[in-house]
Design a protein around this motif. Structure first.
Motif, PDB file in Angstrom:
ATOM      1  N   LEU A  47       0.837  -1.193   0.000  1.00 36.40           N
ATOM      2  CA  LEU A  47       0.000   0.000   0.000  1.00 36.40           C
ATOM      3  C   LEU A  47       0.871   1.242   0.000  1.00 36.40           C
ATOM      4  O   LEU A  47       1.894   1.295   0.695  1.00 36.40           O
ATOM      5  N   GLN A  48       0.452   2.264  -0.735  1.00 36.82           N
ATOM      6  CA  GLN A  48       1.211   3.506  -0.795  1.00 36.82           C
ATOM      7  C   GLN A  48       1.194   4.289   0.517  1.00 36.82           C
ATOM      8  O   GLN A  48       2.225   4.841   0.899  1.00 36.82           O
ATOM      9  N   GLU A  88       6.302  -2.355   7.893  1.00 34.64           N
ATOM     10  CA  GLU A  88       7.090  -1.310   7.240  1.00 34.64           C
ATOM     11  C   GLU A  88       8.480  -1.301   7.871  1.00 34.64           C
ATOM     12  O   GLU A  88       8.604  -1.232   9.100  1.00 34.64           O
ATOM     13  N   PRO A  95       9.345   1.613  -0.244  1.00 41.26           N
ATOM     14  CA  PRO A  95       8.448   2.756  -0.444  1.00 41.26           C
ATOM     15  C   PRO A  95       6.970   2.445  -0.178  1.00 41.26           C
ATOM     16  O   PRO A  95       6.109   3.223  -0.546  1.00 41.26           O
ATOM     17  N   TYR A  96       6.647   1.317   0.410  1.00 46.25           N
ATOM     18  CA  TYR A  96       5.256   0.936   0.625  1.00 46.25           C
ATOM     19  C   TYR A  96       5.101   0.236   1.961  1.00 46.25           C
ATOM     20  O   TYR A  96       6.070  -0.179   2.592  1.00 46.25           O
ATOM     21  N   GLU A 124      -6.734   2.030  -5.859  1.00 47.52           N
ATOM     22  CA  GLU A 124      -5.759   3.023  -6.337  1.00 47.52           C
ATOM     23  C   GLU A 124      -4.636   3.250  -5.320  1.00 47.52           C
ATOM     24  O   GLU A 124      -3.581   3.762  -5.668  1.00 47.52           O
ATOM     25  N   ALA A 125      -4.843   2.829  -4.082  1.00 49.73           N
ATOM     26  CA  ALA A 125      -3.814   2.963  -3.041  1.00 49.73           C
ATOM     27  C   ALA A 125      -2.756   1.869  -3.126  1.00 49.73           C
ATOM     28  O   ALA A 125      -1.730   1.935  -2.449  1.00 49.73           O
ATOM     29  N   ALA A 127       0.342  -0.237  -4.410  1.00 46.82           N
ATOM     30  CA  ALA A 127       1.566  -0.150  -5.210  1.00 46.82           C
ATOM     31  C   ALA A 127       1.692  -1.425  -6.035  1.00 46.82           C
ATOM     32  O   ALA A 127       2.154  -1.399  -7.170  1.00 46.82           O
ATOM     33  N   TYR A 138       1.940  -4.694 -10.683  1.00 51.69           N
ATOM     34  CA  TYR A 138       2.367  -3.386 -10.182  1.00 51.69           C
ATOM     35  C   TYR A 138       1.450  -2.303 -10.730  1.00 51.69           C
ATOM     36  O   TYR A 138       0.999  -2.376 -11.858  1.00 51.69           O
ATOM     37  N   ASN A 140       0.288   2.116 -10.666  1.00 46.57           N
ATOM     38  CA  ASN A 140       0.659   3.514 -10.468  1.00 46.57           C
ATOM     39  C   ASN A 140       2.122   3.798 -10.785  1.00 46.57           C
ATOM     40  O   ASN A 140       2.773   4.593 -10.113  1.00 46.57           O
ATOM     41  N   TRP A 142       4.695   2.029 -10.237  1.00 49.36           N
ATOM     42  CA  TRP A 142       5.678   1.422  -9.350  1.00 49.36           C
ATOM     43  C   TRP A 142       6.184   0.147  -9.987  1.00 49.36           C
ATOM     44  O   TRP A 142       5.417  -0.627 -10.550  1.00 49.36           O
TER      45      TRP A 142
END
Length: 145
Positions: A47-48, A88, A95-96, A124-125, A127, A138, A140, A142
């Motif tokens: 997730l972004q 994380e 980055p996610y 849309e969230a 990655a 993948y 967006n 990414w």
């Protein structure tokens, strides 16, 4: 009587328990609670939004732990009988926020929909999403790197 037993200190040639032990001097090899728990999960998405924002939405407690790649922050929880974990790495290693689902979950896409619904966000969230068995898609722009 419990106070009557003297336990000797570690042997001088023993490595610390959570380290790689090429010489295998220490009889104990320590894993973090996350490393142990992660074997029951598999990664299904990234997730972004950052973990702290996602955890705040669900009022989750985030635990700081470690694994072989370094320190990691993790929240483990259940929604509608599906077990999830969000993780994380500290220090910007990724980055996610990684989304993990219990290996016992039969339908990864349905589980992901449950999580996204609870978080109040859409696909849309993402990655990326998928599994190691099916491959990852993948989104967006990414690329996984």
């Amino acid at each position: 009587m419990a106070g009557d037993v003297d336990v000797p200190g570690p042997e001088p040639d023993w490595e610390t328990a959570p380290e790689y032990q090429g010489g295998k001097h220490n009889p104990a090899f320590q894993q973090s609670a996350w490393e142990f728990a992660a074997s029951s999960f598999h990664i299904v998405a990234g997730l972004q939004p950052p973990l702290d924002v996602l955890a705040a939405r669900l009022r989750l407690s985030v635990e700081r732990t470690w694994e072989d790649l370094g320190y990691v922050n993790v929240a483990m929880f259940r929604i509608k009988r599906t077990d999830f974990a969000l993780s994380e790495f500290e220090g910007g290693h990724s980055p996610y926020t990684a989304v993990w689902v219990s290996r016992s979950s039969d339908n990864v896409e349905a589980a992901l929909d449950i999580l996204l619904g609870a978080l109040g966000i859409g696909r849309e969230a993402l990655a990326f999403h998928g599994t190691t068995e099916t491959g990852f898609e993948y989104r967006n722009g990414w690329t996984g790197g």
